[in-house]
Structure formats: C-alpha cells, structure tokens
Design an enzyme around this catalytic site. Sequence first.
Site, PDB file in Angstrom:
ATOM      1  N   GLU A 142      63.559 -65.542  22.431  1.00 28.34           N
ATOM      2  CA  GLU A 142      64.270 -65.302  23.684  1.00 28.34           C
ATOM      3  C   GLU A 142      65.067 -64.001  23.621  1.00 28.34           C
ATOM      4  O   GLU A 142      65.146 -63.268  24.601  1.00 28.34           O
ATOM      5  CB  GLU A 142      65.205 -66.476  24.004  1.00 28.34           C
ATOM      6  CG  GLU A 142      64.483 -67.733  24.434  1.00 28.34           C
ATOM      7  CD  GLU A 142      63.645 -67.520  25.695  1.00 28.34           C
ATOM      8  OE1 GLU A 142      63.965 -66.624  26.496  1.00 28.34           O
ATOM      9  OE2 GLU A 142      62.652 -68.252  25.872  1.00 28.34           O
ATOM     10  N   TYR A 180      71.740 -67.156  30.374  1.00 28.82           N
ATOM     11  CA  TYR A 180      70.280 -67.278  30.285  1.00 28.82           C
ATOM     12  C   TYR A 180      69.852 -67.774  28.890  1.00 28.82           C
ATOM     13  O   TYR A 180      69.118 -68.758  28.756  1.00 28.82           O
ATOM     14  CB  TYR A 180      69.596 -65.931  30.595  1.00 28.82           C
ATOM     15  CG  TYR A 180      68.145 -66.003  30.207  1.00 28.82           C
ATOM     16  CD1 TYR A 180      67.228 -66.603  31.053  1.00 28.82           C
ATOM     17  CD2 TYR A 180      67.718 -65.582  28.939  1.00 28.82           C
ATOM     18  CE1 TYR A 180      65.907 -66.764  30.673  1.00 28.82           C
ATOM     19  CE2 TYR A 180      66.404 -65.734  28.550  1.00 28.82           C
ATOM     20  CZ  TYR A 180      65.503 -66.324  29.426  1.00 28.82           C
ATOM     21  OH  TYR A 180      64.210 -66.502  29.033  1.00 28.82           O
ATOM     22  N   ASP A 238      66.099 -65.695  34.950  1.00 28.57           N
ATOM     23  CA  ASP A 238      65.846 -64.318  34.519  1.00 28.57           C
ATOM     24  C   ASP A 238      65.166 -63.605  35.687  1.00 28.57           C
ATOM     25  O   ASP A 238      65.101 -64.149  36.797  1.00 28.57           O
ATOM     26  CB  ASP A 238      65.002 -64.289  33.237  1.00 28.57           C
ATOM     27  CG  ASP A 238      63.567 -64.728  33.480  1.00 28.57           C
ATOM     28  OD1 ASP A 238      63.279 -65.285  34.580  1.00 28.57           O
ATOM     29  OD2 ASP A 238      62.714 -64.517  32.602  1.00 28.57           O
TER      30      ASP A 238
END
Length: 395
Positions: A54, A137, A155
């Site tokens: 990520e 996020y 996102d």
Amino acid sequence: MSPRKRTEPAALPAPVSPERHAALHGPLLSWYDRNKRDLPWRRTRDPYAIWLSEVMLQQTQVATVIPYWERFLARFPSVKALASAPLDDVLSGWKGLGYYSRARNLHRAAREVVERFGGKLPATAEELLTLPGFGRYTSGAVASIAFGEQAPIVDGNVARVLSRLFEVEGVPGDREREATLWALASALVKGERPGDFNQALMEHGATVCRPESPLCLLCPVRDGCFAYRKGRVEELPPAKVRAAPRKLFLALAVWPHEGTLLFARRADKGLFGGLWELPAVEVEEDTPEAEATARLATALGTALTLEATLDSVRRQLTHRDLTLRLLRVRGGSRPTRASAFQELRWCTPQEAEALGMSTAMQRALDAALGHGVLESGAPPAKKAAGRSARKTAGR
Ligand code: SF4
C-alpha cells in the site's frame, strides 16, 4: 503513545439506502472475484507485506511496484527486520521509487510497531492511524485487507468511481466533497469481505471506471450509476487544476580526492530529505558559477576553488523541474562535518552504491563520473580559471 490523529470528518447522515448498498456491494465483489488482477500482495495474508504494498502503490504504478516490493521484502522480510535496519539501508532499498518520505515513515513506523506493539501491526484503523506515515487511506487499507475490519478507503480510483456512481460534485481536494466520499465509502464497506470490497472499488476504478474512456458497457453496476444515467460520465469528477512544477536549481560540489568523492546527507525534512548526494545548495537560474561555489563553500564550511563546470542534469519530478549543475571543486582542508548536512563521507563510487541516493542524484553522480573526475590527469570539462571562493556566512 503518539497523539491520536483525527479519524472522521464531521458526521454525515447515512448516505446509502439498504437497496442501493445491495445493488452495489454484491455485484462489485462478484465482479472482483472474476476479474481481479493476480498481484503478488494479493496472495499473502501477511499484514506487513500488505502494508508495504500500500505504501509503495501510493504515487507509483503497479507494474513498477511489483519488482521493488519483491526485492524489498526479500531484504527486509518482517517488521522487526525493517526496524533493526539502518535508515541508509532502507533508503537504498527504496532507490528509484521516489517520494522517499514514504521510506522514512515506513522505517519510523516499523520501529514504533516494535516498541509499542511487540513487532505486530495493530489490527484496527484507529490504532494504525497513530503510526508515522499512516493516513486515513493506508490505515483503512491495511485494517480492511489484512485484518478484515470494515474500514473505508478513498484513493483516486475510489473517488472517481464514487463520484460517478453517486454524482458527487466538487473538484478533488474540496473538503465537502472529500467528506461525502468518505461517508459513502464508510457506508458501502459495511458487509462481507470488506478488504476485498475495498480492493474491488479500487480495481474497478483502475480497469473499468477509468479516468479517460471508462468501459461503461462492461460495468457491473452500470444500472445504478447516476452519472451514466444522466450522460455525465465524462464530466465527473472534474479535473484537478495542477500547478506548474516549480523550477529548482541546485549546484553540486564534485570534489575528487584520491579515488573518492565527497558525499553529504541532507537534513531529514524537505526534498530528498535524509538522502545522500553530491553536496548541493540551491541557486537561481542565473547564479554565476563563482557565487554558486561560494554558497557551496559556506555550506561545507571550507574554502573551495572552482576548477570546472562539468555538466547540467535535468530531471522532471511531479512538483519540481530540477536542474543539477555539477561544479568540480577542490579545497584546502577536507571537511568531515558541516552544519548544513547531517553527515559527510568520502566514498569511492562503489561505496556510494550502498548509500541511499535519489535517482536524480544518481544521474548527477553518473554524469560526473562520465567526465572522468576520478581518473588521474583527466582534463576538466570547461576550465574555470581556478577561481577561489571563501566560505561566507549567511549567504
Ligand atoms: Fe463508472 Fe461507467 Fe460504471 Fe458509472 S457506468 S461506475 S461511469 S464504469
């Protein structure tokens, strides 16, 4: 314990009816099961490996990330391994990916995970948010994908999909729009397999609901898409107006000495923070070489003589148009410390490979070596008449 970051925008009314939730959640999950790309981090349940993916995927394309992710994991296979590694090693493993603050935060967060959580990533978005580099996020992504929490993510891909599905107005960055998107994502992620659902939204945005020419005819939720029904797909979301990249000029000291060059590590904050470089100072586009040399002398705390201007290396970053001017210099005393930098080292090119350097600085180093600066008797590129610059204070 670090101070807790704010997790929620102002409370909004539940924005998704049960019927609409059912019409979107199940079909998107089924579509994901049939169409998801086979990506290496989707084959693991290791929270650390998922977290790493990520972080790398922020601002970097999937195809670029895959080999970096594999190499980085091989080099630092666990949170504990990452936490115990020197920052230089971590930055060197990140070399080429850019946005080095991601690597610094990853390293700091790994150390906190060891200190505060015994080396295991906490399992909730709320706790993850207390770690360096974890924004809303990343916390939601790791909590939902690795731990199955019903935590939302927004996102760029998710924002585009939700903007179109729900006809959300406003330009990217608009606070009210962002709050609406997070509220929608929070409502939609409720239900089975929240991690897969979040990935389904992202995957759908990346491959079907694309920024240009979305593939609406292949869309599993087309019937429930407000933008499609109203013919507004092309206008939602409106494009963000980007500022032109700022021009930045740096003068770099190329200072050879017995097979080595002088390298400096920048302060932790700012562009290329914490990374190694040929010692650099900011100059203006029209700063004369003698003045640039004087600024380098000040930064290094020693008198320098300009021997030659070697080259200019240009590099386009997302927010900067960078020009690196290479000045070959020599000085009387060889510094080993300077207040403008965290560290100084005299290294051979081979030793410099282990330093964490940005791609831009690596190109500058390659250019300097291409001019034969370490070859004895190599002629300077453009003779600069041996002008001497004294160190000056406050310039
Ligand atoms: Fe996106 Fe088109 Fe599907 Fe709407 S119908 S969600 S615009 S792909």
